[in-house]
Write an enzyme that holds these catalytic residues in place. Structure first.
Site, PDB file in Angstrom:
ATOM      1  N   HIS A 255      56.915 -24.197 -67.023  1.00 54.73           N
ATOM      2  CA  HIS A 255      57.996 -24.646 -66.050  1.00 54.73           C
ATOM      3  C   HIS A 255      58.654 -25.904 -66.686  1.00 54.73           C
ATOM      4  O   HIS A 255      59.305 -26.653 -65.909  1.00 54.73           O
ATOM      5  CB  HIS A 255      57.528 -24.747 -64.688  1.00 54.73           C
ATOM      6  N   ASP A 312      50.299 -24.471 -64.206  1.00 55.39           N
ATOM      7  CA  ASP A 312      50.274 -23.146 -63.887  1.00 55.39           C
ATOM      8  C   ASP A 312      51.019 -21.942 -64.914  1.00 55.39           C
ATOM      9  O   ASP A 312      51.913 -22.742 -65.615  1.00 55.39           O
ATOM     10  CB  ASP A 312      50.515 -22.858 -62.511  1.00 55.39           C
ATOM     11  N   GLU A 313      50.511 -21.153 -65.095  1.00 59.04           N
ATOM     12  CA  GLU A 313      51.380 -19.986 -65.796  1.00 59.04           C
ATOM     13  C   GLU A 313      51.816 -20.218 -67.107  1.00 59.04           C
ATOM     14  O   GLU A 313      52.663 -20.138 -67.670  1.00 59.04           O
ATOM     15  CB  GLU A 313      52.810 -19.786 -64.892  1.00 59.04           C
ATOM     16  N   TYR A 314      50.797 -20.747 -67.876  1.00 51.74           N
ATOM     17  CA  TYR A 314      50.779 -21.057 -69.412  1.00 51.74           C
ATOM     18  C   TYR A 314      50.433 -19.595 -69.976  1.00 51.74           C
ATOM     19  O   TYR A 314      49.610 -18.994 -69.498  1.00 51.74           O
ATOM     20  CB  TYR A 314      50.153 -22.231 -69.906  1.00 51.74           C
TER      21      TYR A 314
END
Length: 669
Positions: A255, A312-314
């Protein structure tokens, strides 16, 4: 003997009924109430009294209460110290009380209104209940004593200001709203980006923003909306005064497109430009320097106790390096004396690299990404942020546009972590809950007030569930009725409700210009009305006759958040703008020198134009469709062509409407 016992029981039942009938109406509901019968009427001009020894601690609370009494009730109160007299409002601190803790308080309404608590925050929450009771009971207080305290210590809301900018004024109003409902955390998501499929699959064209002033990296801060350091510090100080902990979030290492746009060399070449490259030393130098800018020194920019680093969300392929990065920055934040927070992805990215758990709070948002039971066992604290139940993503087509308020009221609790897991009540380490608004679809036209329409009812019900817990005595229908009559907060009206003091006809209409009277506007003058704006659902009608050679894009109506134009771009069209967007009714051109009967209706889905009684055009449902190769599916962006109608003034002193207007009337449904 039996007869005496019968009358004793009957007497006790009647006393219980009296107490129940006089139980004050507030959100969240009081934990304990013992009514004594009768009412206490406070004067419209009175005193707030602080015990002399508590003056330094409680003066700020008292002054906020004075301001709020003025805003909410129209009352004029002054502050003094000493002993309370009849019909005063008294604030005081008491010795520690294990049940009340830091946030609990006692209300004692007898000869005067007494609010007392072991801590300042408890007294402040007591003032919120006092204000709600006064509002809901027409300025009187039922006599009795309340003991009130929260079920959970952390009760929060997260707002994505990165993919949709919100003004500082909006954030300050939200501090007041959260505080009014005893929600004590406001997480502000400061950086993020859109999805490349909506930007020609080009990362360099994809929208991204970082919303906070940076002096160490000039040019990093977004040009289309940002906060100065001074503004952000003031917001945090205001939050502290109102009992709301402002939690800044800088989301790394995914992000992070805003950072990669500024410094492309730190972007991942393999996983997408919104991923930071976890193997480059330059990445760590950049992140170290950025975080240090807001955390260093005796007067840091981030003044509160908590700082959120996202994580988050790597991409799953980099589990070990992700864990190294996460551990490093949790410790980096702690080095400055702050409590680190993260979204967490340790289940999705498992590995052998240890990640700091002591002192770390995790938002439990997705069971795919975080195993709550394993996290608690490892020593993390959890905040229930379950995406299935608590995520609002306006008009995205996935997650929720509005939360399921009835289900939340009747079923949800912070112990219900997700569809697969309900923890036993009292599980150590579960701190509470936080709902979130994500503005994933960058540029979809959503307004600040459209977001508020979605978040405010969610805030009310979640405030109830995290403070009071389950309340079987009050049905959801009764609770919903109370929600509708409650104000947003003293001095706040983002919903655009028509105030109760404004004169309305029997059918609910508000006449904004004298009936039948023609108002002539020269283009450099304006007419003030009794309303600032009117919110959904509404209808605004008027008769209008533009002069010949009318000014280009002249202001017809103006309010605190929006503008309605006549003769848009010299084409005779009506148009409106708000939040940086402009929407045009292309299908009708107002004739010059001729009267037209106009009616504009608005709801949270769109805006309609009626001309001479017929629907001319509806602005709603325009979409942009793209194919997302990653998931092999079509996705769409639905544009929000909505308007909370501005009514503060008709015309304008600089570029106002030129012509005649009459019979301006509005109605809210």
């Amino acid at each position: 003997m039996k007869r005496i016992l019968f009358f004793i029981i009957l007497f006790c039942i009647s006393l219980s009924a009296i107490a129940q009938e006089s139980c004050p109406q507030v959100i969240p509901a009081l934990q304990q109430w013992r009514g004594t019968g009768g009412t206490l009427s406070l004067p419209v001009r009175g005193s707030i009294v602080i015990r002399t020894t508590d003056e330094a601690a409680l003066e700020s609370t008292a002054r906020i209460l004075i301001s709020d009494l003025k805003e909410l009730m129209g009352w004029d109160y002054t502050l003094r110290t000493g002993k309370p007299r009849k019909n005063d409002i008294c604030l005081s601190l008491t010795p520690p009380d294990e049940e009340l803790g830091e946030e609990g308080y006692v209300l004692d309404f007898s000869g005067y209104a007494c609010i007392k608590a072991p801590a300042v925050k408890g007294v402040f929450w007591g003032t919120r209940s006092l204000l709600q009771i006064l509002f809901n009971h027409q300025g009187t207080l039922p006599k009795g004593i309340a003991r009130d305290y929260p079920q959970f210590p952390n009760r929060g809301f997260m707002l994505d200001v990165a993919r949709k900018f919100f003004t500082m004024d909006y954030l300050k109003q939200y501090v007041k709203i959260l505080s009014f409902y005893k929600m004590n955390e406001f997480q502000i998501h400061l950086n993020d980006n859109g999805f490349p499929q909506f930007f020609e699959n080009d990362w360099n064209k994809t929208y991204a923003a970082f919303r906070l002033e940076s002096e160490r990296f000039p040019g990093l801060t977004s040009k289309d909306g940002a906060y100065t350091k001074k503004e952000f510090i003031e917001l945090q100080k205001m939050g502290k005064a109102y009992g709301v902990n402002i939690i800044p979030e800088i989301d790394i290492p995914a992000h992070s497109l805003a950072f990669a746009h500024y410094k492309p060399e730190i972007a991942s070449q393999e996983y997408g430009m919104d991923h930071l490259d976890l193997y480059k030393e330059e990445t760590y130098r950049f992140v170290d320097t950025l975080l240090d800018e807001y955390l260093c020194g005796d007067s840091p920019v981030f003044i509160g106790p908590d700082v959120h680093i996202g994580t988050d969300e790597y991409n799953k392929k980099e589990a070990e390096r992700y864990r190294y990065f996460t551990d490093r920055y949790l410790k980096y934040i702690a080095k400055y004396g702050k409590n680190p927070r993260m979204w967490g992805g340790l289940k999705w990215l498992p590995g052998k690299t240890p990640v700091q758990a002591e002192g770390v709070t995790v938002n439990a948002w997705s069971y795919d990404w975080i195993d709550p039971e394993a996290s608690l066992k490892d020593g993390y604290k959890l905040i229930n942020s379950c995406d299935t139940y608590l995520y609002i993503v306006p008009s995205a087509g996935y997650y929720r546009d509005f939360l399921d308020h009835q289900w939340l009221y009747e079923t949800w609790s912070p112990w219900l972590i997700n569809k697969k897991l309900t923890l036993p009540e009292g599980t150590v380490g579960v701190l509470g809950g936080m709902f979130a608004v994500w503005n994933d679809k960058c540029g979809n036209g959503i307004s600040e007030q459209d977001v508020h329409v979605r978040s405010f009812p969610a805030l009310q019900v979640l405030a109830e569930k995290m403070w009071k817990g389950s309340n079987c005595q009050v049905s959801f229908e009764q609770f919903e009725d109370l929600c509708r009559q409650m104000p947003e907060a003293p001095g706040v009206n983002l919903l655009g409700r028509i105030p109760s003091g404004v004169c309305q006809t029997a059918s609910g209409e508000v006449q904004l210009t004298p009936a039948g009277e023609v108002c002539v506007l020269s283009g450099t003058d304006s007419i003030s009305t009794v309303l600032q704006e009117v919110g959904y659902p509404y209808a605004v009608s008027f008769k209008i006759c533009p002069d010949e050679n009318a000014p280009n894009s002249s202001i017809l109506f103006k309010g605190p958040h929006s503008v309605v134009y006549a003769n848009w771009e010299n084409k005779g069209c009506l148009a409106f703008s708000r939040d940086g967007y402009t929407f045009v009714f292309h299908s009708y051109h107002l004739p010059e020198g001729v009267w037209s009967d106009i009616r504009i209706e608005g709801d949270y889905k769109g805006t309609s134009l009626y001309v001479n009684g017929k629907l001319q055009e509806r602005l709603e449902g325009r979409t942009k469709k793209v194919y997302r190769q990653q998931y092999k599916r079509m996705e769409y962006m639905e544009y929000q062509e909505t308007l909370i109608f501005p009514l503060q003034q008709i015309g304008d002193g600089l570029n106002g409407f030129k012509g005649k207007i009459k019979n301006v009337v509005c109605k809210q449904f």
